[in-house]
Design a protein around this motif. Structure first.
Motif, PDB file in Angstrom:
ATOM      1  N   TYR A 171      52.939  42.916  52.039  1.00 53.18           N
ATOM      2  CA  TYR A 171      52.311  43.005  50.726  1.00 53.18           C
ATOM      3  C   TYR A 171      51.128  42.059  50.605  1.00 53.18           C
ATOM      4  N   LEU A 172      51.200  40.915  51.259  1.00 51.25           N
ATOM      5  CA  LEU A 172      50.055  40.008  51.261  1.00 51.25           C
ATOM      6  C   LEU A 172      48.833  40.698  51.859  1.00 51.25           C
ATOM      7  N   LYS A 173      49.053  41.413  52.923  1.00 53.60           N
ATOM      8  CA  LYS A 173      47.968  42.173  53.548  1.00 53.60           C
ATOM      9  C   LYS A 173      47.393  43.188  52.567  1.00 53.60           C
ATOM     10  N   MET A 174      48.262  43.787  51.759  1.00 54.59           N
ATOM     11  CA  MET A 174      47.805  44.801  50.803  1.00 54.59           C
ATOM     12  C   MET A 174      46.834  44.208  49.783  1.00 54.59           C
ATOM     13  N   PHE A 175      47.166  43.046  49.207  1.00 55.53           N
ATOM     14  CA  PHE A 175      46.289  42.575  48.131  1.00 55.53           C
ATOM     15  C   PHE A 175      45.208  41.607  48.595  1.00 55.53           C
ATOM     16  N   LEU A 176      45.234  41.238  49.887  1.00 48.16           N
ATOM     17  CA  LEU A 176      44.133  40.462  50.448  1.00 48.16           C
ATOM     18  C   LEU A 176      43.120  41.323  51.191  1.00 48.16           C
ATOM     19  N   ALA A 177      43.530  42.534  51.573  1.00 49.15           N
ATOM     20  CA  ALA A 177      42.673  43.383  52.403  1.00 49.15           C
ATOM     21  C   ALA A 177      41.389  43.739  51.665  1.00 49.15           C
ATOM     22  N   PRO A 178      40.252  43.696  52.342  1.00 54.23           N
ATOM     23  CA  PRO A 178      39.002  44.124  51.706  1.00 54.23           C
ATOM     24  C   PRO A 178      39.041  45.623  51.409  1.00 54.23           C
ATOM     25  N   PHE A 179      38.467  46.018  50.280  1.00 48.22           N
ATOM     26  CA  PHE A 179      38.499  47.407  49.867  1.00 48.22           C
ATOM     27  C   PHE A 179      37.377  48.174  50.569  1.00 48.22           C
ATOM     28  N   SER A 180      37.713  49.342  51.129  1.00 46.38           N
ATOM     29  CA  SER A 180      36.715  50.144  51.834  1.00 46.38           C
ATOM     30  C   SER A 180      35.756  50.819  50.854  1.00 46.38           C
ATOM     31  N   THR A 181      36.225  51.108  49.638  1.00 42.60           N
ATOM     32  CA  THR A 181      35.373  51.688  48.592  1.00 42.60           C
ATOM     33  C   THR A 181      35.609  50.905  47.302  1.00 42.60           C
ATOM     34  N   PRO A 182      34.609  50.805  46.453  1.00 45.24           N
ATOM     35  CA  PRO A 182      34.787  50.080  45.192  1.00 45.24           C
ATOM     36  C   PRO A 182      35.848  50.749  44.320  1.00 45.24           C
ATOM     37  N   PRO A 183      36.600  49.969  43.548  1.00 45.06           N
ATOM     38  CA  PRO A 183      37.568  50.569  42.619  1.00 45.06           C
ATOM     39  C   PRO A 183      36.864  51.426  41.576  1.00 45.06           C
ATOM     40  N   HIS A 184      37.608  52.377  41.015  1.00 43.81           N
ATOM     41  CA  HIS A 184      37.066  53.262  39.983  1.00 43.81           C
ATOM     42  C   HIS A 184      37.363  52.702  38.593  1.00 43.81           C
ATOM     43  N   LYS A 185      36.578  53.138  37.623  1.00 48.53           N
ATOM     44  CA  LYS A 185      36.868  52.828  36.231  1.00 48.53           C
ATOM     45  C   LYS A 185      38.046  53.677  35.760  1.00 48.53           C
ATOM     46  N   THR A 186      38.751  53.189  34.751  1.00 47.24           N
ATOM     47  CA  THR A 186      39.843  53.964  34.182  1.00 47.24           C
ATOM     48  C   THR A 186      39.354  54.726  32.960  1.00 47.24           C
ATOM     49  N   ALA A 187      40.141  55.720  32.580  1.00 44.89           N
ATOM     50  CA  ALA A 187      39.851  56.481  31.367  1.00 44.89           C
ATOM     51  C   ALA A 187      40.702  56.011  30.193  1.00 44.89           C
ATOM     52  N   LEU A 188      41.395  54.902  30.365  1.00 48.27           N
ATOM     53  CA  LEU A 188      42.254  54.394  29.298  1.00 48.27           C
ATOM     54  C   LEU A 188      41.408  53.881  28.129  1.00 48.27           C
ATOM     55  N   GLU A 189      41.911  54.094  26.920  1.00 48.68           N
ATOM     56  CA  GLU A 189      41.202  53.603  25.742  1.00 48.68           C
ATOM     57  C   GLU A 189      41.247  52.082  25.666  1.00 48.68           C
ATOM     58  N   LYS A 190      42.356  51.489  26.106  1.00 47.56           N
ATOM     59  CA  LYS A 190      42.509  50.049  25.980  1.00 47.56           C
ATOM     60  C   LYS A 190      43.528  49.544  26.988  1.00 47.56           C
ATOM     61  N   ALA A 191      43.365  48.299  27.420  1.00 54.78           N
ATOM     62  CA  ALA A 191      44.357  47.611  28.243  1.00 54.78           C
ATOM     63  C   ALA A 191      44.476  46.178  27.752  1.00 54.78           C
ATOM     64  N   TYR A 192      45.627  45.582  28.021  1.00 52.84           N
ATOM     65  CA  TYR A 192      45.911  44.219  27.596  1.00 52.84           C
ATOM     66  C   TYR A 192      46.123  43.334  28.815  1.00 52.84           C
ATOM     67  N   ILE A 193      45.631  42.104  28.739  1.00 50.22           N
ATOM     68  CA  ILE A 193      45.854  41.128  29.794  1.00 50.22           C
ATOM     69  C   ILE A 193      46.348  39.831  29.156  1.00 50.22           C
ATOM     70  N   PHE A 194      47.443  39.299  29.700  1.00 49.24           N
ATOM     71  CA  PHE A 194      47.937  37.985  29.322  1.00 49.24           C
ATOM     72  C   PHE A 194      47.843  37.068  30.538  1.00 49.24           C
ATOM     73  N   CYS A 195      47.328  35.867  30.321  1.00 47.47           N
ATOM     74  CA  CYS A 195      47.200  34.910  31.414  1.00 47.47           C
ATOM     75  C   CYS A 195      47.663  33.536  30.939  1.00 47.47           C
ATOM     76  N   GLY A 196      47.978  32.662  31.906  1.00 44.94           N
ATOM     77  CA  GLY A 196      48.467  31.333  31.593  1.00 44.94           C
ATOM     78  C   GLY A 196      47.363  30.291  31.715  1.00 44.94           C
ATOM     79  N   GLU A 197      47.292  29.398  30.752  1.00 41.65           N
ATOM     80  CA  GLU A 197      46.249  28.373  30.769  1.00 41.65           C
ATOM     81  C   GLU A 197      46.375  27.437  31.967  1.00 41.65           C
ATOM     82  N   ALA A 198      47.588  27.260  32.490  1.00 38.05           N
ATOM     83  CA  ALA A 198      47.803  26.319  33.590  1.00 38.05           C
ATOM     84  C   ALA A 198      47.858  27.010  34.948  1.00 38.05           C
TER      85      ALA A 198
END
Length: 248
Positions: A171-198
Protein backbone atom coordinates in the motif's frame (compact mmCIF):
# COMPACT_ATOMS: atom_id res chain seq x y z
CA UNK A 1 -13.85 -7.08 1.74
CA UNK A 2 -15.17 -7.57 5.25
CA UNK A 3 -17.06 -4.95 7.24
CA UNK A 4 -18.01 -4.28 10.83
CA UNK A 5 -21.49 -2.74 10.84
CA UNK A 6 -22.91 -0.37 13.44
CA UNK A 7 -26.41 1.08 13.71
CA UNK A 8 -29.39 1.20 11.38
CA UNK A 9 -30.42 3.81 8.85
CA UNK A 10 -28.89 5.69 5.94
CA UNK A 11 -25.72 3.85 4.80
CA UNK A 12 -22.25 5.25 5.42
CA UNK A 13 -19.15 3.37 4.23
CA UNK A 14 -16.00 4.14 6.22
CA UNK A 15 -12.43 3.38 5.12
CA UNK A 16 -9.26 3.40 7.21
CA UNK A 17 -5.67 4.58 6.86
CA UNK A 18 -2.33 2.90 6.16
CA UNK A 19 -1.55 2.13 9.83
CA UNK A 20 -5.01 1.06 10.92
CA UNK A 21 -8.15 -0.93 10.24
CA UNK A 22 -11.79 -0.74 11.33
CA UNK A 23 -10.63 -0.40 14.96
CA UNK A 24 -9.51 3.18 14.27
CA UNK A 25 -13.17 4.20 14.15
CA UNK A 26 -14.49 2.29 17.18
CA UNK A 27 -14.12 5.13 19.74
CA UNK A 28 -16.01 7.54 17.48
CA UNK A 29 -18.74 5.04 16.73
CA UNK A 30 -19.54 4.77 20.44
CA UNK A 31 -21.14 8.21 19.98
CA UNK A 32 -23.08 7.17 16.84
CA UNK A 33 -25.53 4.51 17.98
CA UNK A 34 -28.83 6.37 17.78
CA UNK A 35 -28.42 8.84 14.94
CA UNK A 36 -30.23 7.09 12.10
CA UNK A 37 -27.18 5.90 10.17
CA UNK A 38 -25.76 2.47 9.36
CA UNK A 39 -21.96 2.57 9.39
CA UNK A 40 -20.08 -0.02 7.34
CA UNK A 41 -16.45 0.04 8.54
CA UNK A 42 -14.59 -1.82 5.81
CA UNK A 43 -11.20 -3.42 6.14
CA UNK A 44 -9.25 -2.87 2.93
CA UNK A 45 -7.86 -6.01 1.24
CA UNK A 46 -5.01 -7.34 3.36
CA UNK A 47 -6.13 -5.51 6.50
CA UNK A 48 -8.05 -6.55 9.61
CA UNK A 49 -10.71 -9.09 8.72
CA UNK A 50 -10.07 -8.77 4.95
CA UNK A 51 -7.01 -10.95 4.76
CA UNK A 52 -4.98 -12.46 3.10
CA UNK A 53 -2.64 -9.89 1.65
CA UNK A 54 -3.57 -7.99 -1.52
CA UNK A 55 -0.40 -8.18 -3.64
CA UNK A 56 -0.99 -5.21 -5.99
CA UNK A 57 -3.46 -2.76 -4.48
CA UNK A 58 -4.56 0.26 -6.49
CA UNK A 59 -7.11 2.98 -5.86
CA UNK A 60 -9.05 1.98 -8.98
CA UNK A 61 -9.21 -1.72 -8.10
CA UNK A 62 -10.25 -1.07 -4.49
CA UNK A 63 -12.88 1.43 -5.61
CA UNK A 64 -14.39 -1.34 -7.73
CA UNK A 65 -14.35 -3.69 -4.73
CA UNK A 66 -16.19 -1.10 -2.66
CA UNK A 67 -18.89 -0.80 -5.31
CA UNK A 68 -19.21 -4.59 -5.37
CA UNK A 69 -19.61 -4.56 -1.61
CA UNK A 70 -22.26 -1.84 -1.83
CA UNK A 71 -24.12 -3.79 -4.52
CA UNK A 72 -24.04 -6.94 -2.38
CA UNK A 73 -25.78 -4.95 0.37
CA UNK A 74 -28.23 -3.23 -2.00
CA UNK A 75 -26.69 0.16 -1.24
CA UNK A 76 -27.63 2.11 -4.36
CA UNK A 77 -26.15 5.29 -2.87
CA UNK A 78 -24.13 5.88 0.27
CA UNK A 79 -22.03 8.44 2.07
CA UNK A 80 -18.30 7.74 2.02
CA UNK A 81 -15.86 8.62 4.80
CA UNK A 82 -12.15 8.16 4.12
CA UNK A 83 -8.98 8.65 6.15
CA UNK A 84 -5.44 9.44 5.00
CA UNK A 85 -4.35 6.82 2.42
CA UNK A 86 -7.95 5.92 1.58
CA UNK A 87 -8.43 9.50 0.41
CA UNK A 88 -7.07 8.26 -2.92
CA UNK A 89 -9.87 5.72 -3.06
CA UNK A 90 -12.46 8.32 -2.13
CA UNK A 91 -11.28 10.60 -4.91
CA UNK A 92 -11.36 7.70 -7.37
CA UNK A 93 -15.02 7.04 -6.56
CA UNK A 94 -15.78 10.75 -6.74
CA UNK A 95 -14.45 10.73 -10.30
CA UNK A 96 -15.84 7.44 -11.57
CA UNK A 97 -19.07 7.02 -9.60
CA UNK A 98 -20.28 10.39 -8.26
CA UNK A 99 -23.89 9.29 -8.64
CA UNK A 100 -23.33 6.65 -5.94
CA UNK A 101 -22.03 9.13 -3.33
CA UNK A 102 -24.43 11.07 -1.13
CA UNK A 103 -21.47 12.69 0.63
CA UNK A 104 -17.69 12.45 0.38
CA UNK A 105 -15.93 13.25 3.65
CA UNK A 106 -12.15 13.20 4.00
CA UNK A 107 -10.12 13.03 7.21
CA UNK A 108 -6.45 14.03 6.94
CA UNK A 109 -6.38 12.75 3.36
CA UNK A 110 -3.60 11.85 0.97
CA UNK A 111 -4.49 14.20 -1.92
CA UNK A 112 -5.40 13.11 -5.46
CA UNK A 113 -1.78 13.38 -6.68
CA UNK A 114 -0.50 11.08 -3.94
CA UNK A 115 1.98 11.61 -1.12
CA UNK A 116 4.93 13.66 -2.32
CA UNK A 117 7.87 12.44 -0.21
CA UNK A 118 11.61 12.89 -0.51
CA UNK A 119 13.86 9.86 -0.90
CA UNK A 120 14.84 10.15 2.77
CA UNK A 121 11.19 10.31 3.88
CA UNK A 122 10.32 7.33 1.68
CA UNK A 123 13.09 5.34 3.35
CA UNK A 124 11.69 6.23 6.77
CA UNK A 125 8.24 5.09 5.69
CA UNK A 126 9.67 1.79 4.50
CA UNK A 127 11.09 1.37 8.00
CA UNK A 128 7.62 1.97 9.42
CA UNK A 129 6.36 -1.00 7.38
CA UNK A 130 8.77 -3.35 9.12
CA UNK A 131 9.63 -1.95 12.54
CA UNK A 132 7.29 -1.49 15.48
CA UNK A 133 9.43 1.20 17.12
CA UNK A 134 9.39 3.15 13.84
CA UNK A 135 5.58 2.93 13.85
CA UNK A 136 5.49 4.56 17.27
CA UNK A 137 7.76 7.37 16.10
CA UNK A 138 5.54 7.94 13.07
CA UNK A 139 2.46 8.19 15.30
CA UNK A 140 4.25 10.65 17.60
CA UNK A 141 5.27 12.82 14.63
CA UNK A 142 1.67 12.97 13.41
CA UNK A 143 0.18 14.39 16.59
CA UNK A 144 0.53 11.43 18.92
CA UNK A 145 2.75 13.54 21.16
CA UNK A 146 -0.44 15.18 22.43
CA UNK A 147 -1.66 11.90 23.94
CA UNK A 148 -0.89 9.66 26.92
CA UNK A 149 1.37 6.62 26.84
CA UNK A 150 -1.74 4.44 27.21
CA UNK A 151 -3.23 6.04 24.08
CA UNK A 152 0.05 5.58 22.21
CA UNK A 153 0.25 1.92 23.23
CA UNK A 154 -3.25 1.30 21.88
CA UNK A 155 -2.64 3.08 18.58
CA UNK A 156 0.70 1.32 18.13
CA UNK A 157 -0.98 -2.04 18.70
CA UNK A 158 -3.64 -1.29 16.09
CA UNK A 159 -1.00 -0.14 13.59
CA UNK A 160 1.26 -3.14 14.08
CA UNK A 161 -1.47 -5.80 13.99
CA UNK A 162 -3.79 -4.29 11.35
CA UNK A 163 -1.76 -5.73 8.47
CA UNK A 164 1.44 -7.59 7.68
CA UNK A 165 4.69 -5.81 6.75
CA UNK A 166 4.19 -7.07 3.19
CA UNK A 167 0.75 -5.47 2.98
CA UNK A 168 2.03 -2.21 4.43
CA UNK A 169 4.80 -2.09 1.82
CA UNK A 170 2.35 -2.81 -1.02
CA UNK A 171 0.00 0.00 0.00
CA UNK A 172 2.91 2.35 0.59
CA UNK A 173 3.91 1.78 -3.01
CA UNK A 174 0.36 2.64 -4.05
CA UNK A 175 0.23 6.08 -2.47
CA UNK A 176 3.87 7.00 -3.06
CA UNK A 177 3.97 5.92 -6.71
CA UNK A 178 4.15 8.77 -9.24
CA UNK A 179 0.96 9.11 -11.27
CA UNK A 180 1.28 8.32 -14.99
CA UNK A 181 -1.61 10.70 -15.81
CA UNK A 182 -2.94 13.68 -13.85
CA UNK A 183 -5.97 13.01 -11.64
CA UNK A 184 -9.38 14.02 -12.97
CA UNK A 185 -11.80 16.54 -11.51
CA UNK A 186 -14.90 15.19 -9.81
CA UNK A 187 -18.50 16.00 -10.66
CA UNK A 188 -19.48 16.18 -6.99
CA UNK A 189 -21.27 19.32 -5.86
CA UNK A 190 -19.33 19.43 -2.59
CA UNK A 191 -16.77 17.57 -0.49
CA UNK A 192 -15.65 17.96 3.11
CA UNK A 193 -12.15 17.75 4.54
CA UNK A 194 -11.22 17.58 8.22
CA UNK A 195 -7.59 17.92 9.26
CA UNK A 196 -5.68 18.10 12.54
CA UNK A 197 -3.79 21.22 13.59
CA UNK A 198 -0.96 19.11 15.05
CA UNK A 199 -0.52 16.87 11.99
CA UNK A 200 2.42 17.00 9.60
CA UNK A 201 2.41 20.19 7.48
CA UNK A 202 1.53 18.15 4.38
CA UNK A 203 -1.83 17.26 5.97
CA UNK A 204 -2.72 20.70 7.34
CA UNK A 205 -5.31 23.08 5.90
CA UNK A 206 -3.07 25.33 3.72
CA UNK A 207 -1.50 22.33 1.97
CA UNK A 208 -4.79 20.49 1.52
CA UNK A 209 -6.49 23.58 0.07
CA UNK A 210 -3.76 23.79 -2.56
CA UNK A 211 -3.79 20.06 -3.35
CA UNK A 212 -7.57 19.54 -3.55
CA UNK A 213 -8.86 22.80 -5.04
CA UNK A 214 -8.09 21.87 -8.68
CA UNK A 215 -10.33 18.80 -8.46
CA UNK A 216 -13.36 19.97 -6.45
CA UNK A 217 -15.71 22.83 -7.30
CA UNK A 218 -16.82 23.30 -3.69
CA UNK A 219 -14.68 22.29 -0.71
CA UNK A 220 -15.31 22.84 2.97
CA UNK A 221 -12.10 22.36 4.96
CA UNK A 222 -12.14 22.36 8.76
CA UNK A 223 -9.04 22.33 10.94
CA UNK A 224 -9.59 20.47 14.22
CA UNK A 225 -7.89 21.70 17.37
CA UNK A 226 -5.87 19.53 19.76
CA UNK A 227 -5.41 16.60 17.43
CA UNK A 228 -3.14 15.36 14.68
CA UNK A 229 -3.54 12.66 12.07
CA UNK A 230 -5.99 10.55 14.08
CA UNK A 231 -8.99 12.75 14.99
CA UNK A 232 -11.37 9.78 15.28
CA UNK A 233 -9.10 8.33 17.98
CA UNK A 234 -7.97 11.58 19.58
CA UNK A 235 -11.27 13.50 19.70
CA UNK A 236 -13.94 10.88 18.95
CA UNK A 237 -16.92 12.76 20.37
CA UNK A 238 -16.06 15.96 18.49
CA UNK A 239 -15.46 14.04 15.27
CA UNK A 240 -18.81 12.26 15.60
CA UNK A 241 -20.56 15.63 15.96
CA UNK A 242 -18.70 17.06 12.93
CA UNK A 243 -19.47 13.97 10.87
CA UNK A 244 -23.19 14.09 11.64
CA UNK A 245 -23.30 17.74 10.65
CA UNK A 246 -21.99 16.77 7.19
CA UNK A 247 -24.24 13.73 6.86
CA UNK A 248 -27.33 15.70 7.79
Amino acid sequence: MQATIYGKGSPVIILHEWLGDHRNWEPMLEFCNSEGFEFHCLDLPGYGNSRPHSPEPSAAAIAEEILKYADSRDLAAFSLVVHSMSGLIGHQLGVTSPERLKNLIFFCPVPPCGFQASAADQEKMQEVSNDRSAIRQAILARGGHLESNEWLDRKEEIAWTASSPETKRAYLKMFLAPFSTPPHKTALEKAYIFCGEADLPFYRKPSLEKEFAPYYANLEIVSLENCGHYPMLQRPKDVAAALFKCLS
